[in-house]
Design a protein around this motif. Sequence first.
Motif, PDB file in Angstrom:
ATOM      1  N   SER A  50       0.809  -1.218   0.000  1.00 25.72           N
ATOM      2  CA  SER A  50       0.000   0.000   0.000  1.00 25.72           C
ATOM      3  C   SER A  50       0.843   1.268   0.000  1.00 25.72           C
ATOM      4  O   SER A  50       0.303   2.364  -0.014  1.00 25.72           O
ATOM      5  CB  SER A  50      -0.907  -0.005   1.230  1.00 25.72           C
ATOM      6  OG  SER A  50      -0.125  -0.122   2.399  1.00 25.72           O
TER       7      SER A  50
ATOM      8  N   SER B  33     -10.947  -9.330   6.446  1.00 26.22           N
ATOM      9  CA  SER B  33      -9.991  -8.530   5.670  1.00 26.22           C
ATOM     10  C   SER B  33      -8.676  -8.378   6.424  1.00 26.22           C
ATOM     11  O   SER B  33      -7.601  -8.533   5.862  1.00 26.22           O
ATOM     12  CB  SER B  33     -10.554  -7.143   5.387  1.00 26.22           C
ATOM     13  OG  SER B  33     -11.743  -7.249   4.666  1.00 26.22           O
TER      14      SER B  33
ATOM     15  N   LEU C  35      -4.051  -1.783   8.882  1.00 26.01           N
ATOM     16  CA  LEU C  35      -5.105  -0.973   8.257  1.00 26.01           C
ATOM     17  C   LEU C  35      -4.825  -0.656   6.789  1.00 26.01           C
ATOM     18  O   LEU C  35      -5.643  -0.985   5.926  1.00 26.01           O
ATOM     19  CB  LEU C  35      -5.355   0.301   9.069  1.00 26.01           C
ATOM     20  CG  LEU C  35      -6.262   0.089  10.285  1.00 26.01           C
ATOM     21  CD1 LEU C  35      -6.239   1.307  11.199  1.00 26.01           C
ATOM     22  CD2 LEU C  35      -7.691  -0.195   9.846  1.00 26.01           C
ATOM     23  N   PRO C  36      -3.671  -0.052   6.471  1.00 29.22           N
ATOM     24  CA  PRO C  36      -3.464   0.276   5.052  1.00 29.22           C
ATOM     25  C   PRO C  36      -3.381  -0.948   4.147  1.00 29.22           C
ATOM     26  O   PRO C  36      -3.875  -0.912   3.026  1.00 29.22           O
ATOM     27  CB  PRO C  36      -2.146   1.048   5.039  1.00 29.22           C
ATOM     28  CG  PRO C  36      -1.502   0.803   6.350  1.00 29.22           C
ATOM     29  CD  PRO C  36      -2.587   0.488   7.312  1.00 29.22           C
ATOM     30  N   GLU C  37      -2.793  -2.035   4.638  1.00 33.15           N
ATOM     31  CA  GLU C  37      -2.633  -3.207   3.766  1.00 33.15           C
ATOM     32  C   GLU C  37      -3.959  -3.898   3.481  1.00 33.15           C
ATOM     33  O   GLU C  37      -4.121  -4.565   2.468  1.00 33.15           O
ATOM     34  CB  GLU C  37      -1.660  -4.205   4.393  1.00 33.15           C
ATOM     35  CG  GLU C  37      -0.211  -3.782   4.349  1.00 33.15           C
ATOM     36  CD  GLU C  37       0.344  -3.686   2.934  1.00 33.15           C
ATOM     37  OE1 GLU C  37       0.322  -4.699   2.220  1.00 33.15           O
ATOM     38  OE2 GLU C  37       0.788  -2.592   2.546  1.00 33.15           O
ATOM     39  N   SER C  38      -4.919  -3.758   4.406  1.00 37.89           N
ATOM     40  CA  SER C  38      -6.183  -4.435   4.164  1.00 37.89           C
ATOM     41  C   SER C  38      -7.207  -3.533   3.488  1.00 37.89           C
ATOM     42  O   SER C  38      -8.334  -3.939   3.247  1.00 37.89           O
ATOM     43  CB  SER C  38      -6.740  -4.996   5.480  1.00 37.89           C
ATOM     44  OG  SER C  38      -6.778  -3.988   6.441  1.00 37.89           O
ATOM     45  N   LEU C  39      -6.803  -2.309   3.160  1.00 42.87           N
ATOM     46  CA  LEU C  39      -7.749  -1.342   2.594  1.00 42.87           C
ATOM     47  C   LEU C  39      -8.535  -1.866   1.376  1.00 42.87           C
ATOM     48  O   LEU C  39      -9.770  -1.766   1.370  1.00 42.87           O
ATOM     49  CB  LEU C  39      -7.032  -0.036   2.261  1.00 42.87           C
ATOM     50  CG  LEU C  39      -7.950   1.110   1.838  1.00 42.87           C
ATOM     51  CD1 LEU C  39      -8.902   1.472   2.967  1.00 42.87           C
ATOM     52  CD2 LEU C  39      -7.152   2.335   1.426  1.00 42.87           C
TER      53      LEU C  39
ATOM     54  N   LEU D  28     -11.029  -4.234   2.633  1.00 43.44           N
ATOM     55  CA  LEU D  28     -12.028  -3.545   3.461  1.00 43.44           C
ATOM     56  C   LEU D  28     -13.068  -2.875   2.567  1.00 43.44           C
ATOM     57  O   LEU D  28     -14.269  -2.884   2.867  1.00 43.44           O
ATOM     58  CB  LEU D  28     -11.365  -2.484   4.346  1.00 43.44           C
ATOM     59  CG  LEU D  28     -10.590  -2.970   5.560  1.00 43.44           C
ATOM     60  CD1 LEU D  28      -9.859  -1.810   6.223  1.00 43.44           C
ATOM     61  CD2 LEU D  28     -11.529  -3.647   6.555  1.00 43.44           C
ATOM     62  N   ILE D  29     -12.605  -2.306   1.460  1.00 43.88           N
ATOM     63  CA  ILE D  29     -13.525  -1.647   0.531  1.00 43.88           C
ATOM     64  C   ILE D  29     -14.459  -2.674  -0.117  1.00 43.88           C
ATOM     65  O   ILE D  29     -15.670  -2.467  -0.183  1.00 43.88           O
ATOM     66  CB  ILE D  29     -12.740  -0.859  -0.541  1.00 43.88           C
ATOM     67  CG1 ILE D  29     -11.998   0.314   0.125  1.00 43.88           C
ATOM     68  CG2 ILE D  29     -13.684  -0.335  -1.633  1.00 43.88           C
ATOM     69  CD1 ILE D  29     -11.058   1.051  -0.806  1.00 43.88           C
TER      70      ILE D  29
ATOM     71  N   ALA E 122      -7.186   1.166  -4.693  1.00 46.48           N
ATOM     72  CA  ALA E 122      -6.469   1.057  -3.427  1.00 46.48           C
ATOM     73  C   ALA E 122      -5.442  -0.068  -3.448  1.00 46.48           C
ATOM     74  O   ALA E 122      -4.490  -0.067  -2.680  1.00 46.48           O
ATOM     75  CB  ALA E 122      -7.462   0.831  -2.290  1.00 46.48           C
TER      76      ALA E 122
END
Lengths: 345, 220
Positions: A101, B113, B141-145, B148-149, B216
């Motif tokens: 990311s 997620s 959090l950022p890696e699963s974004l 998650l979406i 993302a």
Amino acid sequence: MSTRPKAQPLLELKNLRRSFGGTKAVNGVSLTVYKGEILGIIGRSGAGKSTLIRCINGLEKPDSGSIFYKSRDSAGLTLEESRQMRRRIAMIFQQFNLLSSRTIIDNVALPLKLAGMSKIARRQKAAELLQTVGLGGKEQHYPAFLSGGQKQRVGIARALAAGPDILLSDEASSALDPETTQAILQLLREINRKMGVTIILITHEMEVIRAIADRLIVLDKGKIVEQGAVKDIFARPQAAATRALLQTIIPSLPPALAAQLRPQGHEAVIEFHLSGAAANTPFLQDLQRDTGAIARIIHGGMDTIQGERQGRFFLALNAGDKAKLAQALAWLAAKGDKSEVLGYV
Amino acid sequence: MSDWELLQKLLGPALWDTIWTMAAASFFALLFGLPLGLLLYATAKGHLFENAWINRPLSAFITALRAVPFIILAVSLIPLTRLIVGTSIGNSAAVFVLSITAIPFYARMAELSFREVDKNLIQAVLSMGATRLQTLREVVLPESLPSLISGFTVTIIAIIAASSMVGFIGGNGLGRLAISYGYQRYNVTIMIAVIAVLIALNVAVQWFGDRLAQKAARVK
Ligand SMILES: Nc1ncnc2c1ncn2[C@@H]1O[C@H](COP(=O)(O)OP(=O)(O)OP(=O)(O)O)[C@@H](O)[C@H]1O
Ligand SMILES: [Mg+2]
């Protein structure tokens, strides 16, 4: 290097043990890592290499034994102190472990972000490091767009970001093709020489050790079975595990030739290893001059390990009679590291 | 009034009610579901803040809530809805019951997620000297974004489906329109129109969600 007289210990493990259920993954390992060296740790799959390295960087808690970093027992550290220590011991991985990311530059800057450095300062430092590893211009790319070799370069830059004393590499080149592997290894060598970073290299490939390690520790079933300077171990391996691992890079008798071996014959087939000064002599001529025996090379060749010349040959030796053969064999045994009669043709 | 005039008069407000309820319930699903999902993930065995005392009851509660079919849950919640929203019919009441069902739904989706995040990556960041909270914020959090979406897209679609059912118990929107005109008076035009609008709505949400998730994911 083990031969360096004033080598300064940086990291010391004392009788480290770690089991999983009945598996003694690390079974009483004591070793010292000296400042500025490249220490290779080799062992077959399951020998306990990763467990050992995970104990070193605190991801695994040893069952017993101690780890001294700069002469301080890591067991006595507070949580914050052990976090500080982890920042001094950086790691690169077989699977790179980059954050998909984040851009390349933000991946490299992550350890600095964790340490609380400002955005501008850490980006600048990260950009410099990307230059160092040869990835200038790729700052804004995402990891998915890079090749394996490039990803590992990012991994190395990230590991260097916090200015570590020690770089741990767990099979960092195992997922790469031979050419890329060599490039990555040369980069590590350069980092070791120019930045003075001590490197612990974990691998199951002797090729990797051969390329850059100064000193080698062979691990088997959780125990150290052999250690010493790489060139010494390559020339005269002692433990069975070491020999087995060396098999992959030293020449062995081609099957077609091996099939021709007989218990009797007029030529003896000899496996002959020599190193150091002896390897720079015209040894076949000398053999003939001193003993009258005529030998020809049927397989093998010369190699350079850590700047030392090492030869591994299969010779077919015609000595005439038994007594002369014994004399020639004694001559070879005195000259080389190994001389073994495999059979006759 | 002809079917066509009826449709023109009713469809707009019904669609608006549905979108409004959907948006509000989705908002609450995200607001409460995401932290709950993170809590479920982080306190699970072998994870960063392993804690059976929080994880077990929370997990059991969410499973129980998810076990009740929506329409039964909505009916049984009527007294509570009245207590909290003041009324058991209308948009606000619908948002309340939809949120109650969507929050645990999204909490589970989010938990899944988070679990997809490579454990080696987490270990790598811990080995850099990250604290556990930093690891959650900087890695999990950022890696699963993207995931998650995608999960949130599925949640919104589930909310749209459920919001139609709210029509049976006094909620407004497309569901009510379909029930009172399509079902009770068997008006085919209105029925077909409602179905078409629902399909369009779903397709639009899915398309938008996919686009966002892909963006993302940073792979194209
Ligand atoms: N978390 C764990 N749980 C259970 N057993 C484990 C665990 N980690 C390692 N082991 C066991 O400990 C032994 C040593 O494993 P380790 O990963 O350290 O080997 P290795 O030398 O790194 O091997 P490889 O070259 O395959 O990576 C193996 O038998 C392995 O199955
Ligand atoms: Mg391993």
